[in-house]
Design an enzyme around this catalytic site. Structure first.
Site, PDB file in Angstrom:
ATOM      1  N   HIS A  72     -11.373  10.849  -0.525  1.00 46.34           N
ATOM      2  CA  HIS A  72     -10.425  11.736  -1.218  1.00 46.34           C
ATOM      3  C   HIS A  72     -10.607  11.665  -2.734  1.00 46.34           C
ATOM      4  O   HIS A  72      -9.755  12.074  -3.500  1.00 46.34           O
ATOM      5  CB  HIS A  72      -8.984  11.372  -0.832  1.00 46.34           C
ATOM      6  N   ASP A 138       1.779  10.758  -1.930  1.00 46.30           N
ATOM      7  CA  ASP A 138       2.326  12.047  -1.479  1.00 46.30           C
ATOM      8  C   ASP A 138       1.636  12.535  -0.207  1.00 46.30           C
ATOM      9  O   ASP A 138       2.232  13.254   0.586  1.00 46.30           O
ATOM     10  CB  ASP A 138       2.149  13.109  -2.574  1.00 46.30           C
ATOM     11  N   GLU A 248      19.886   1.906  -3.473  1.00 42.72           N
ATOM     12  CA  GLU A 248      18.688   2.721  -3.604  1.00 42.72           C
ATOM     13  C   GLU A 248      18.981   4.218  -3.492  1.00 42.72           C
ATOM     14  O   GLU A 248      18.660   4.864  -2.495  1.00 42.72           O
ATOM     15  CB  GLU A 248      17.665   2.264  -2.556  1.00 42.72           C
TER      16      GLU A 248
END
Length: 488
Positions: A72, A138, A248
């Site tokens: 990638h 992502d 969180e």
């Protein structure tokens, strides 16, 4: 022998030199650079990897070795010209279970994962036990070894740090062909060097990754802004919320530019004309993207906290939201990939540029880059991400390089182009870097190549001497990861 290099005779049946194997190993996601290796190794065990590297190390004429996961990279970083590319995903066909969950509630749960494993498979395996890694990228169809060799960032980085900060232990095959287990306590020099080390010191064959209990659902929000400074301040407000110990919330924080009125799929059809006219009016809309994880037990309290939190923000009227499963949210880019593949728009050149920008320069960066380069020259179709993170969530002992300021931003210019015009985007990237240089904004490239050694020295800055020393110690013959073009 392949292309004048002598290879280990005991690996003959696993080394391929046929045209198909060479071609597959000569390209990457960038589709910009093509470099042919002499051969490709399809390993079935760690022993194969050790044998390949040890043979080169002991040879009077060593060959280079590049570990390839999903390739990638965008500038040939996983290639080895006239060397050997290792097809790491071949290890997952070895028959042994390469994703193993361990630990307990008291000491903490973890998962031992082969470096060749995909993050999507790690997610699915850990969720079966109600657990999950805490930091993501992502896009999940990347190998564990690949992202840990860089850093691994996404919208959780502001809270949990990059993926490299959430690793307890590694198995690494060094440039001497030795398999070494390392952690902060044991062989720590190698551990710190390899994490974010761009493959220069060893090939990651196993990583022990921190897990936490998983929530099942996600509230996913986007808010629009016409003014960059208001957008930036609101992002930093959300950044600070977790530092003040509020639990969180939010779990995820990113942002992006909205410049293309045809890219409004996320938004309800009835709102699209209004958003399109705002784009026409302002040129750029800034999208604050945030999300919180919940389950049936925590739904009400999460709703309440978010309601309070959003009251303090200054977005344009309307919050756009979706309720999705945890997997749907984390795997959101794959959905886009399938659409692009159908249209033949995935296997195309990707002249990407990813930067880390100190907070002190982000306002000038908006004016000089987003407005005066992208918008002015009508580069409005690319995905452009921009969001902040904290330096204190990164471990400075690791090889990854970030700006010196406590808050810094990442900007990702995720261009797709035709095979005949990628240079146009590459020139835009150069223009962006030139602007930063002239404006005195001390950016650091992330996932980026440098075209000269002195630029690498400048990139690593105060870490360069350690980086060089570690290379001498763990890969003295400069066998590994030649495609990064740091030492070769």
């Amino acid at each position: 022998m392949a292309n004048n290099i002598t290879l280990p005779p005991n690996l003959q049946d696993k080394i391929h030199t046929d045209a198909d194997a060479i071609e597959a190993a000569s390209t990457d996601f960038g589709h910009i650079i093509t470099k042919n290796p002499a051969a490709v190794l399809f390993p079935s065990s760690m022993e194969d990897l050790k044998a390949l590297i040890r043979f080169s190390f002991n040879s009077s004429v060593p060959y280079t070795v590049a570990a390839k996961g999903q390739a990638h990279s965008v500038h040939g970083e996983a290639m080895a010209t006239n060397g050997v590319v290792v097809e790491m995903t071949s290890l997952s066909k070895s028959g042994s279970n390469r994703i193993v969950i361990g630990g307990d509630k008291a000491s903490g749960f973890y998962v031992d994962v082969g470096g060749e494993q995909l993050w999507i498979d790690v997610l699915n395996a850990t969720l079966q036990k109600g657990l999950t890694p805490v930091s993501w990228t992502d896009y999940l169809y990347l190998t564990v070894g690949g992202t840990l060799s860089n850093a691994g960032i996404s919208g959780q980085t502001h809270l949990k740090g990059p993926q490299i900060n959430n690793v307890n232990e590694l198995d690494v095959v060094t440039g001497k062909g030795e398999l070494v287990t390392c952690s902060k306590q044991e062989n720590s020099e190698l551990f710190y060097a390899v994490l974010g080390g761009l493959g220069q010191f060893g090939i990651i064959t196993r990583a022990r990754i921190v897990l936490q209990p998983a929530k099942t659902k996600v509230k996913w929000f986007r808010m629009l802004y016409t003014d960059f400074d208001t957008f930036r301040k609101d992002q930093e407000k959300l950044l600070a919320v977790n530092e003040s110990g509020s639990g969180e919330i939010p779990n995820f924080l990113e942002g992006q530019l909205l410049m293309d009125p045809n890219s409004l799929d996320f938004y309800p059809p009835e709102d699209r004309p209004r958003i399109a006219s705002l784009i026409k009016q302002y040129g750029i809309l800034y999208v604050l993207e945030t999300a919180s994880y919940y389950d049936d037990r925590t739904k009400h309290s999460v709703d309440k906290k978010l309601h309070q939190l959003f009251k303090s923000l200054s977005y344009l009227p309307s919050i756009y939201s979706k309720n999705v499963t945890y997997v749907e949210f984390l795997d959101r880019v794959h959905t886009d990939e399938l659409v692009l593949r159908k249209k033949g728009l995935w296997e195309v050149p990707h002249p990407w540029l990813n930067l880390f920008i100190p907070k002190s320069g982000i306002q000038a960066f908006n004016n000089g880059v987003f407005k005066n380069i992208l918008l002015k020259q009508n580069f409005t179709k690319s995905i452009v991400l921009v969001y902040p993170m904290y330096r204190n969530k990164w471990d400075d002992n690791m090889s990854a390089v970030i700006p010196d300021e406590e808050i810094f931003y990442t900007a990702g210019f995720l261009h797709s182009s035709g095979f005949d015009n990628w240079q146009v985007f590459d020139n835009i990237n150069k223009e962006i870097l030139e602007f930063c240089d002239k404006a005195g904004i001390k950016v650091k490239k992330y996932l980026g190549y440098q075209d000269a050694k002195d630029k690498w020295i400048d990139h690593f800055g105060s870490k360069w001497k350690t980086f060089q020393d570690m290379k001498t110690q763990f890969d003295p013959k400069m066998i590994l990861s030649p495609g990064q073009r740091i030492f070769n």
